[in-house]
Scaffold this active site. Structure first.
Site, mmCIF file in Angstrom:
data_model
loop_
_atom_site.group_PDB
_atom_site.id
_atom_site.type_symbol
_atom_site.label_atom_id
_atom_site.label_comp_id
_atom_site.label_asym_id
_atom_site.label_seq_id
_atom_site.Cartn_x
_atom_site.Cartn_y
_atom_site.Cartn_z
ATOM 1 N N ASP A 1 0.853 -1.188 0.000
ATOM 2 C CA ASP A 1 0.000 0.000 0.000
ATOM 3 C C ASP A 1 0.889 1.238 0.000
ATOM 4 O OD1 ASP A 1 -2.307 1.859 0.573
ATOM 5 O OD2 ASP A 1 -3.323 -0.057 0.827
ATOM 6 N N HIS B 1 -2.669 3.255 -4.494
ATOM 7 C CA HIS B 1 -2.136 2.649 -3.268
ATOM 8 C C HIS B 1 -0.763 2.018 -3.526
ATOM 9 C CE1 HIS B 1 -5.642 3.228 -0.672
ATOM 10 N NE2 HIS B 1 -6.390 2.942 -1.716
ATOM 11 N N GLU C 1 -9.965 3.005 -5.385
ATOM 12 C CA GLU C 1 -9.640 4.389 -5.030
ATOM 13 C C GLU C 1 -8.557 4.999 -5.916
ATOM 14 O OE1 GLU C 1 -10.882 4.531 -0.357
ATOM 15 O OE2 GLU C 1 -8.862 3.829 -0.794
#
Length: 729
Positions: A390, A453, A517
């Site tokens: 991440d 990420h 995202e």
């Protein structure tokens, strides 16, 4: 990255390392909290979510001594110092009244403790697992809850200054062997203590009432069919057992692992196993190819013993997990005295029942990660999903790119938590984990995030991005605008090399690609990138409403999906976003966004894909289970209650065709931005993971009230074994 860490360390060095004496935690600067070794507080202490106790627990990661003797506080709240492994000494407030549940759970370096005379309540598991505690002094006569001082393996002396034995549970001092700990009480009160519940354990093993197991009140998940033979003589289990494998259907070596697991289970529960067919009860393990499902099993208990049959070894193993719960019974002791004659026929509703853990944000040491596996398996959870990458760290060794773990596996801080986060897994450790988990029929599924990420990787290889400038590893929650560039040839070279090694390490058919995202406004970084513009032109993408950037992400995904399928025979997984207009058939997409499950399911059906159900309102276990529960301070998390988890319908109200063709399974997620210790992972996971397991396993599951009845024995068993969980239900 090293330069950034050194700068942080230099800043911290300016903070005083000696004792800090202040009225409240708010009188200290952030750096002082993170570097404090000794604290003395003298003011009125707050138990609010952002108050003094939470700050001491989470912001003072190095503190060894805390003196609250002069502080104004009547309550040590629940979880106040939960799993603070550095804490060695504590002086409790003089006016203290209550010590909350699990207040000092697993403070395994805590030494001598004195409970002030003012204390009237010591709640359940308050000091459970404080294995370095040598001396305990109780000045008053508080009510002592279940397992309050359980598993204190280093305890040598307990002093109680009350003539009348404080009211205690039979389990309050669980784990203390008679005569192993000196109990010092006022002269003339010895006989009273010898007879008192809880205290008699110091003199002799407690005599617990004889118990016949009631499977209708102790099994989780509930089997599909459970028939108890009413009127039949119960089977005395407190005797020798003999494990036998039938060879009639070729079960032989196929069940070698299950024999070892059976031996492990019976040793823990009963401890009396023999190797003779002439003695004791028989536990017969067998393969039954006529069963309809690979995870299906049957269990029959009769006057001779127990017979468990599965279509495969996995089914036999799940039968053993059910037997373990039958033997546990009410949870009042390790093992019941007898079990009823019965028949169980069981098969799962869904075939993947997953927990996801996030060592990227907070590293989970390999031994702790391995320990998580058998606990999952107790409840028939069968997949452990590892979020290895991440913005905050890269946690898996890639031999082609050693810089990833050399430079991107460490950082200083996470939001207001100023502490070091470091560690990574070697490939050998991951292979060992895979092999170990297979013994419990748990599949390990790796995840490598893309295109968002990925700041940890970008911090090492800035050429992965459109602007090709170096950025530091992220130390806050939220979403970064730094993305992999789909127009850059090195992006595909890098991902190809990474997935080549990941595919070799993990034998699972599945690899998770992330995908979440990365949307607006983050995708806007592709709008002005010359390489991305050239790729759009090459692909004939002409829209200018931002959908063109989602098409670029689709192109990136299609290339990696093709690589995984065609080269490594892997099935790709990813987090569903509503802008994904197309899903490649056969892929597994995860419905995770709160309130958008219907759209995700519709997309899966329309694209002939499969879907994992893990909507936040039911399955996000990093969220607190009740208001005020851990994590008290977060980024605005809603509550995911135990009842909400249990209520999830894997089919989401759709027909059997959806279950047969599209439903992949159910998953609980444990994002770790706000989880600071391995014990906290258990706390966040349980008991919601048990509720999810039943929702995923049992078709036509009983009512929530019925589940709570059956959960109680499991909860007692977990507390006895020293496994932490939330009590907020």
């Amino acid at each position: 990255m090293k330069r950034i860490l050194l700068m942080s360390a230099a800043a911290m060095a300016s903070a005083a390392l000696t004792a800090q004496t202040v009225k409240t935690m708010n009188d200290l600067k952030p750096e002082q909290k993170s570097m404090a070794i000794s604290l003395k507080l003298t003011g009125r202490l707050s138990t609010e979510p952002k108050g003094d106790y939470r700050q001491m627990r989470d912001l003072c990661f190095q503190v060894r001594t805390i003196d609250l003797g002069d502080a104004q506080s009547t309550e040590i709240p629940k979880n106040a110092f939960h799993s603070r492994h550095q804490l060695e000494n504590i002086v409790l407030p003089k006016a203290l009244k209550t010590i909350g549940t699990q207040a000092f759970f697993a403070c395994d370096k805590l030494q001598a403790v004195t409970i002030p005379a003012s204390v009237d309540t010591i709640s359940a598991a308050a000091f459970s697992g404080c294995k370095s505690m040598t001396e305990l002094t109780i000045d008053g006569a508080p009510v002592i809850g279940e397992y309050a001082f359980a598993r204190l393996s280093g305890l040598t002396t307990v002093r109680v200054n009350s003539m009348t034995p404080p009211k205690a549970s039979v389990s309050s001092f669980y784990g203390i062997a008679p005569g192993s700990v000196s109990l010092v009480v006022p002269k003339g009160s010895e006989k009273a203590y010898m007879k008192a519940a809880g205290w008699s354990r110091f003199y002799a093993e407690p005599r617990l009432a004889s118990e016949v197991s009631d499977p209708t009140k102790c099994l989780t998940p509930m089997p599909q069919v459970l028939t108890i033979q009413k009127g039949a003589k119960t089977l005395n289990v407190q005797t020798a057992w003999n494990i036998v494998v039938s060879h009639n259907d070729g079960a032989g070596t196929i069940l070698n692992n299950e024999v070892e697991r059976a031996r492990e289970m019976l040793s823990n529960r009963i401890g009396n196993i023999v190797n003779s067919r002439q003695r004791g009860l028989q536990l017969l393990l067998d393969i039954d190819p006529t069963l309809a499902d690979d995870e299906a099993y049957t269990m029959v208990v009769n006057s001779k013993g127990v017979c468990i049959k599965g279509k495969t070894a996995r089914g036999v193993f799940w039968g053993l997990m059910t037997l373990d719960q039958v033997l546990r019974g009410s949870g009042n002791k390790e093992c019941v005295d007898a079990i009823p004659q019965l028949t169980i026929k069981d098969t799962p509703r869904t075939h993947v029942r997953e927990l996801m853990v996030d060592p990227a944000r907070t590293f989970i040491p390999i031994d702790e990660l391995k320990a998580f596996v058998p606990e999952m398996a107790r409840y028939k959870l069968n997949a452990l999903h590892l979020h290895l990458v991440d913005d905050q760290a890269w946690r898996i060794e890639i031999k082609k790119y050693p810089q990833l773990t050399e430079q991107a596996s460490m950082r200083w801080g996470q939001d207001d938590l100023l502490m070091p986060y470091k560690g990574y897994y070697t490939q050998e450790q991951m292979r060992d984990l895979v092999e170990y988990a297979a013994k419990y029929h748990v599949e390990i599924i790796p995840e490598i995030e893309m295109p968002g990420h990925e700041v940890a990787a970008i911090s090492v290889f800035p050429e992965l991005t459109c602007h090709q400038r170096q950025v530091p590893i992220r130390t806050t929650c939220g979403v970064s605008n730094e993305l992999l560039c789909p127009g850059n040839a090195f992006t595909y070279e890098f991902l190809g090399n990474v997935f080549k090694e990941i595919a070799d390490i993990f034998p699972s058919k599945y690899i998770h690609l992330g995908g979440d995202e990365a949307g607006n406004p983050a995708l806007d970084c592709w709008t002005d990138c010359p390489k991305c513009q050239a790729l759009k032109k090459q692909l004939g993408i002409t829209t200018t409403d931002r959908s063109e950037n989602w098409k670029l992400q689709g192109y990136l995904f299609d290339r990696i999906i093709g690589l995984l399928r065609d080269t490594y025979n892997k099935t790709p997984m990813f987090w569903y976003e509503t802008d994904f207009k197309k899903i490649q058939p056969g892929c597994v997409t995860f419905a995770w966004r709160d309130g958008l499950t219907d759209k995700a399911l519709e997309a899966a059906v329309n694209n002939n894909a499969r879907i994992m159900l893990c909507p936040g309102e039911h399955c996000y276990f990093d969220y607190p289970m009740a208001k005020g529960d851990m994590p008290e301070v977060n980024w605005g998390m809603p509550v995911t209650s135990l009842e909400a988890t249990y209520s999830i319908d894997p089919s989401w109200g759709r027909d059997q065709s959806f279950e047969d063709n599209n439903l992949f399974g159910v998953a609980g997620t444990l994002w770790s931005e706000c989880i600071t210790s391995p014990e906290r992972i258990y706390y966040q996971a349980y008991p919601r993971a048990i509720a999810l397991a039943e929702a995923g396993w049992t078709r036509n599951k009983p009512s929530y009230g019925n589940f709570l009845v059956r959960l109680k024995p499991t909860a007692k068993d977990m507390m006895r074994r020293g496994v932490t969980y939330s009590l907020e239900y």
